[in-house]
Motif scaffolding. Structure first.
Motif, PDB file in Angstrom:
ATOM      1  N   ARG A  14      -6.769 -11.878  24.642  1.00 26.57           N
ATOM      2  CA  ARG A  14      -6.165 -10.596  25.031  1.00 26.57           C
ATOM      3  C   ARG A  14      -4.653 -10.745  25.174  1.00 26.57           C
ATOM      4  N   LEU A  15      -3.955  -9.677  24.841  1.00 26.84           N
ATOM      5  CA  LEU A  15      -2.497  -9.701  25.001  1.00 26.84           C
ATOM      6  C   LEU A  15      -2.155  -9.698  26.485  1.00 26.84           C
ATOM      7  N   PRO A  59      26.100  -2.292  13.299  1.00 28.74           N
ATOM      8  CA  PRO A  59      25.040  -3.176  12.795  1.00 28.74           C
ATOM      9  C   PRO A  59      25.448  -4.644  12.747  1.00 28.74           C
ATOM     10  N   GLN A  73      -2.330 -14.760  21.068  1.00 24.06           N
ATOM     11  CA  GLN A  73      -3.009 -13.815  21.964  1.00 24.06           C
ATOM     12  C   GLN A  73      -3.437 -12.552  21.221  1.00 24.06           C
ATOM     13  N   LEU A  74      -2.582 -12.113  20.299  1.00 25.22           N
ATOM     14  CA  LEU A  74      -2.890 -10.891  19.551  1.00 25.22           C
ATOM     15  C   LEU A  74      -4.190 -11.038  18.757  1.00 25.22           C
ATOM     16  N   TYR A  75      -4.386 -12.219  18.178  1.00 25.88           N
ATOM     17  CA  TYR A  75      -5.544 -12.393  17.284  1.00 25.88           C
ATOM     18  C   TYR A  75      -6.748 -13.061  17.954  1.00 25.88           C
ATOM     19  N   PHE A  76      -6.497 -13.943  18.935  1.00 25.15           N
ATOM     20  CA  PHE A  76      -7.607 -14.760  19.427  1.00 25.15           C
ATOM     21  C   PHE A  76      -8.003 -14.518  20.875  1.00 25.15           C
ATOM     22  N   PHE A 100      -1.997   0.311  29.732  1.00 19.67           N
ATOM     23  CA  PHE A 100      -2.738   1.176  28.819  1.00 19.67           C
ATOM     24  C   PHE A 100      -3.808   0.384  28.053  1.00 19.67           C
ATOM     25  N   LEU A 101      -3.442  -0.830  27.616  1.00 17.29           N
ATOM     26  CA  LEU A 101      -4.400  -1.659  26.881  1.00 17.29           C
ATOM     27  C   LEU A 101      -5.582  -2.051  27.761  1.00 17.29           C
TER      28      LEU A 101
END
Lengths: 65, 557
Positions: free
Chosen positions: B310-311, B277, B305-308, B230-231
């Motif tokens: 692609r994931l 739990p 990867q999230l910030y710099f 999807f991304l």
């Protein structure tokens, strides 16, 4: 293609909904605890973390996610 | 020397001075230590798998039921049956793993080694796929990191405990891993060439379908793959999600119709169990403690990867499966629920290290000629001890020989573990030493011994003293003597709690003492069943196998 901004908005929306939903649990008197229970607290922390994560992604603009 | 150096560190052309050479040798030695440590765990895994292949009874309580599922499918029968009538048996797992073993059961009969062999091969395929995932993304070849991906997977306590058992879980992880590596390869190639290849994507969907119909838990990987798609390709992910969901649903409906609705009851209703739990939190803490380096590096790489950039599919896979591991808190679930997240971290960690080394080698540092090589070497000298620390955290090994004991001792570890035999239907017993050490000891992992085999045969012989099948908590003893397998206690308990199991017929048979032998291990049956057993049967013998005390019961005259 999804951008960092779109991903950030998505994360922020999910986090916000999670926080609102978990707080709303008390309004409808669901759950086994009075006040905020331990699982609810974990959920709130998780939801808030996702919200903050999303907000930090939004300024990254149109770079591909 | 440079040739060997480049094999591990990547190519270098610079002539190094003496301090750099010393640093290089240090890095070289550390890498050899890392590889040796993890090769040691591979030997431990192989020995455990070998001992299990020789063991003809249940090592883990669910194994015999998976063997029975395979046997039923080999005869063309469904294992999704009405639990309310004799032999009170139904399976709670989808059939793909068992179908893969059916040819072996046709040839060799209902043998435990068949499923254990297939599960072990599945784990090996997973490890190979993880290595390939690292291999194909390295700009400069570093074989020790390629090797690390596979060896770290085998070294995980969780993978070690479950991998060689006749359980479907690691077979699911195999399909999941193949699907995630394949989607990465496909999307990378498509983006490089600018052409889409639906034929290749079709095989990803097949792998995901096989994973889901091996074990339901694969839904997390299905979600990860579709989120990744999807991304990258929004429209295509939706176009493929619709037929995938339709085919999954049609197979589900088909199985449900073919089994008169029992498929839904036994694989869905019976799996919606109570969430504990404390169990979830405890397992998360243990997972984090055991796999600290893998988790921290993988998380850091996912954030990077999230910030710099692609994931990647791997980062998404790691995060989603790690979060989904919270389902380990369900009654009846356990450490194996973390196996997919462990696989993802075994891939991400060497990838992160490879990326860092590639980056250091590719930088054009103008202020010093040998700086690139020096930084790479320093990085290796930092990375290798981290991986050695990871090896130390997952420590587990058998210690049944003086040589193995000396290894454990030299590593500052104990040479035995004190464990009380597990009792439920007999009096508690004091702890006793066993020749196995494991930082995550959960009563599996200790290689079964000849004494365990003899104990299993003794229990099976007790069945032959009567004329009927035993009412047994484990399937293995009845299978060994060729009698019916009666009941599946944890499944019945789950169905009972879900209101889908009526104990009337079972209680009536027990009340009439219709079984000449009862074999209990953990008393997982519903309360009314245990009550009538206590009223109509008496314990005549206690036999210990695999550190569990089995109660052999016969009718009260």
């Amino acid at each position: 293609m999804i951008t960092k901004r779109m991903l950030g908005i998505g994360f922020a929306a999910v986090g916000l909904l999670a926080v609102i939903g978990l707080l709303a649990v008390d309004l409808v008197n669901a759950g086994d605890f009075q006040g905020i229970g331990p699982v609810q607290r974990l959920g709130l922390i998780g939801g808030a973390a996702v919200l903050v994560l999303g907000l930090t992604l939004i300024p990254l603009g149109n770079r591909p996610a | 020397m440079n040739r060997y150096f480049s094999l591990f560190f990547g190519p270098t052309r610079e002539d190094l001075g003496r301090p750099d050479q010393i640093l290089r040798i240090l890095g070289y030695v550390l890498i050899v230590l890392v590889v040796l440590a993890f090769l040691g765990y591979l030997w431990v895994y192989g020995y455990y798998a070998y001992r299990l292949l020789l063991f003809p009874f249940d090592y883990d309580q669910g194994e015999g039921f998976e063997l029975l599922d395979t046997l039923m499918l080999s005869r063309g029968e469904w294992p999704y049956r009405d639990s309310n009538v004799y032999p009170f048996y139904s399976s709670n797992y989808p059939p793909v793993f068992h179908l893969a073993i059916v040819p072996l059961v046709w040839i060799f009969g209902p043998q435990y080694w068949t499923g254990r062999l297939v599960a072990t091969i599945g784990t090996m395929v997973t490890a190979a796929a993880l290595s390939y995932g690292v291999y194909r993304e390295q700009k400069e070849r570093r074989w020790w990191l390629v090797l690390f991906a596979a060896l770290a997977f085998f070294a995980s306590n969780y993978v070690y405990h479950v991998g060689p058992l006749f359980r479907q879980h690691m077979f699911m992880v195999m399909f999941e891993t193949l699907a995630v590596v394949l989607i990465t390869v496909i999307v990378d190639r498509e983006e490089a060439s600018g052409k889409t290849n639906n034929r290749h994507l079709f095989w990803v969907m097949v792998l995901l379908l096989l994973a889901g119909y091996t074990k339901q838990l694969a839904y997390a990987t299905v979600a990860a793959v579709f989120i990744f798609l999807f991304l990258r390709q929004v429209k295509r992910s939706i176009i493929w999600a619709i037929p995938f969901a339709a085919v999954t649903g049609l197979i589900f409906l088909g199985l449900n119709v073919a089994t008169d609705g029992q498929w839904y009851i036994t694989t869905v209703s019976a799996n919606i169990n109570e969430f504990i739990p404390g169990q979830a939190i405890g397992l998360f803490r243990q997972w984090f403690d055991l796999h600290l380096v893998l988790i921290v590096v993988s998380t850091a790489y996912a954030f990077y990867q999230l910030y710099f950039e692609r994931l990647s599919a791997y980062s998404i896979w790691f995060v989603i499966t790690a979060v989904n591991s919270v389902t380990a808190g369900k009654w009846g679930a356990g450490e194996s629920y973390f196996a997919t997240a462990v696989a993802a971290s075994c891939l991400l960690t060497p990838l992160a290290f490879s990326r860092l080394l590639d980056w250091l080698n590719s930088r054009d540092f103008s202020w010093e000629k040998t700086l690139r090589t020096r930084l790479s070497t320093v990085a290796v000298v930092v990375m290798a001890p981290l991986l050695l620390h990871q090896a130390e955290r997952v420590f587990h090994m058998p210690t049944h020989t003086p040589f193995l004991q000396s290894i454990a001792r030299s590593l500052g570890k104990p040479t035995e573990t004190f464990v009380a035999p597990q009792t439920s239907c007999s009096a508690p017993q004091p702890p006793e030493p066993i020749p196995y050490v494991d930082d995550a000891f959960v009563l599996v992992g200790r290689p079964p011994t000849d004494a365990d085999i003899a104990a299993g045969k003794q229990i099976a012989a007790a069945i032959l003293e009567g004329d009927t099948a035993a009412f047994s908590e484990e399937a293995g003893f009845n299978l060994y003597v060729g009698r019916d397998v009666v009941s599946n206690p944890t499944q019945l308990l789950n169905l009972y709690k879900a209101g889908e199991f009526d104990v009337t017929n079972m209680v009536q048979m027990l009340d009439e003492q219709a079984f000449d032998t009862i074999i209990l291990r953990a008393q997982f049956y519903p309360g009314p069943v245990l009550d009538v057993i206590g009223q109509k049967y008496q314990t005549v013998e206690l036999i210990e196998m695999n550190k569990f005390v089995y109660c052999i019961m016969t009718p009260i005259k």
